[in-house]
Structure formats: C-alpha cells, structure tokens
Design an enzyme around this catalytic site. Sequence first.
Site, PDB file in Angstrom:
ATOM      1  N   ASP A  50      39.872  53.281  36.236  1.00 37.76           N
ATOM      2  CA  ASP A  50      38.851  52.352  35.781  1.00 37.76           C
ATOM      3  C   ASP A  50      38.304  51.472  36.903  1.00 37.76           C
ATOM      4  O   ASP A  50      37.114  51.171  36.935  1.00 37.76           O
ATOM      5  CB  ASP A  50      39.394  51.477  34.654  1.00 37.76           C
ATOM      6  N   GLY A  51      39.157  51.050  37.823  1.00 32.65           N
ATOM      7  CA  GLY A  51      38.686  50.219  38.939  1.00 32.65           C
ATOM      8  C   GLY A  51      37.675  50.954  39.793  1.00 32.65           C
ATOM      9  O   GLY A  51      36.634  50.407  40.180  1.00 32.65           O
ATOM     10  N   ARG A  55      33.549  50.093  40.220  1.00 32.39           N
ATOM     11  CA  ARG A  55      32.911  49.931  41.536  1.00 32.39           C
ATOM     12  C   ARG A  55      31.745  50.901  41.678  1.00 32.39           C
ATOM     13  O   ARG A  55      30.679  50.543  42.147  1.00 32.39           O
ATOM     14  CB  ARG A  55      33.951  50.155  42.644  1.00 32.39           C
ATOM     15  N   ASN A 124      32.481  46.360  30.822  1.00 35.52           N
ATOM     16  CA  ASN A 124      33.393  46.372  29.686  1.00 35.52           C
ATOM     17  C   ASN A 124      33.864  44.986  29.269  1.00 35.52           C
ATOM     18  O   ASN A 124      34.200  44.786  28.116  1.00 35.52           O
ATOM     19  CB  ASN A 124      34.592  47.285  29.963  1.00 35.52           C
ATOM     20  N   GLU A 125      33.898  44.035  30.170  1.00 36.21           N
ATOM     21  CA  GLU A 125      34.325  42.686  29.808  1.00 36.21           C
ATOM     22  C   GLU A 125      34.021  41.728  30.949  1.00 36.21           C
ATOM     23  O   GLU A 125      33.804  42.136  32.074  1.00 36.21           O
ATOM     24  CB  GLU A 125      35.829  42.656  29.518  1.00 36.21           C
ATOM     25  N   ASP A 154      40.353  26.946  27.657  1.00 38.31           N
ATOM     26  CA  ASP A 154      40.799  27.062  29.040  1.00 38.31           C
ATOM     27  C   ASP A 154      40.147  28.251  29.725  1.00 38.31           C
ATOM     28  O   ASP A 154      40.052  28.332  30.936  1.00 38.31           O
ATOM     29  CB  ASP A 154      42.325  27.239  29.108  1.00 38.31           C
TER      30      ASP A 154
END
Length: 157
Positions: A50-51, A55, A124-125, A154
């Site tokens: 996923d990383g 990218r 995605n987020e 927070d």
Amino acid sequence: LKVLSAEAVDRGPLHLAPDDMRALGVDIEVVDADERAAEGCELVLVLGGDGTFLRAAELARNVEIPVLGVNLGRIGFLAEAEAEAIDHVLERVIERDYRVEERMTLDIAVRVGTDVVNRGWALNEASLEKGPRLGVLGVVLEVDGRPVSSFGCDGVL
C-alpha cells in the site's frame, strides 16, 4: 518502457538495476519522481504494498494516468491484484484488455481562521492531529464547501 525512480516504500527481495534490465533487452528510461513523472505513460503498474501504491498514485494523479497495483506487500488493501496473478495481469495489460475505474479522492485544506496553512489530498484516509502543547482541536468537516460536522478532539482520521 518508462520507470519511475521513486523511493521504494516496500522493498522486496529482488532488485533489478536499469542496466540489468537493458542487458536483458528491455528498452528502459529511468525518470525522476517529480510531479509530472508519469506523463506520457498509458498506465502506472505498481509492484509493492500500500505504501508503494500511495506513492505511485501521488505521481500519477497530477497527469491523470491510471494506476494498477499488484500486491507484493503484506496487506495490500489498495491493490487490484495479488502477486500470484502477475502473469494474467500482465497479459491483460499488454492486450489492453482492462477497464479504468474512477476512484474518489479527498482534497484537504487545513485552515487556521481564514488562512489556508496546508493543502493536500488523500486516496484512502487523512489524519489530523494536534501538536504538542496544544489544547483541543476545533474541527469543522466540510463536503464540497458545506459544513457537515464540527467537534472538538485530539485528532481525527
């Protein structure tokens, strides 16, 4: 063949240097990972987790090139295919037998008062967290410029 020299996020056991690929007879061009890196490509094929996918999506997004992910990582929520299917996936890509599916992204603007202090996008987020020694964040979530919700927290994902 155009290859992005983006920093790998997920590193697999096999690394083929561009010169090794050329020795195999592959005509390859290595380009820097800048905001127009994918320009001129038909699609961006991502081999990784996923990383790596995120990218590559960042590099392809600016020139509206589709991205196809083949999961070589551990989880691979964003990939469309698994490594075991790579032969079939590549056959379909070579034959141009695929359909481009539009995905929604989030455009993000962080404002303090009326000043935009940061901009970005997310596939995605997105995460917003308070800094050290800050009190509760006052968050207003908007969709298409219309307030949907407001709350103190927070952080928010």
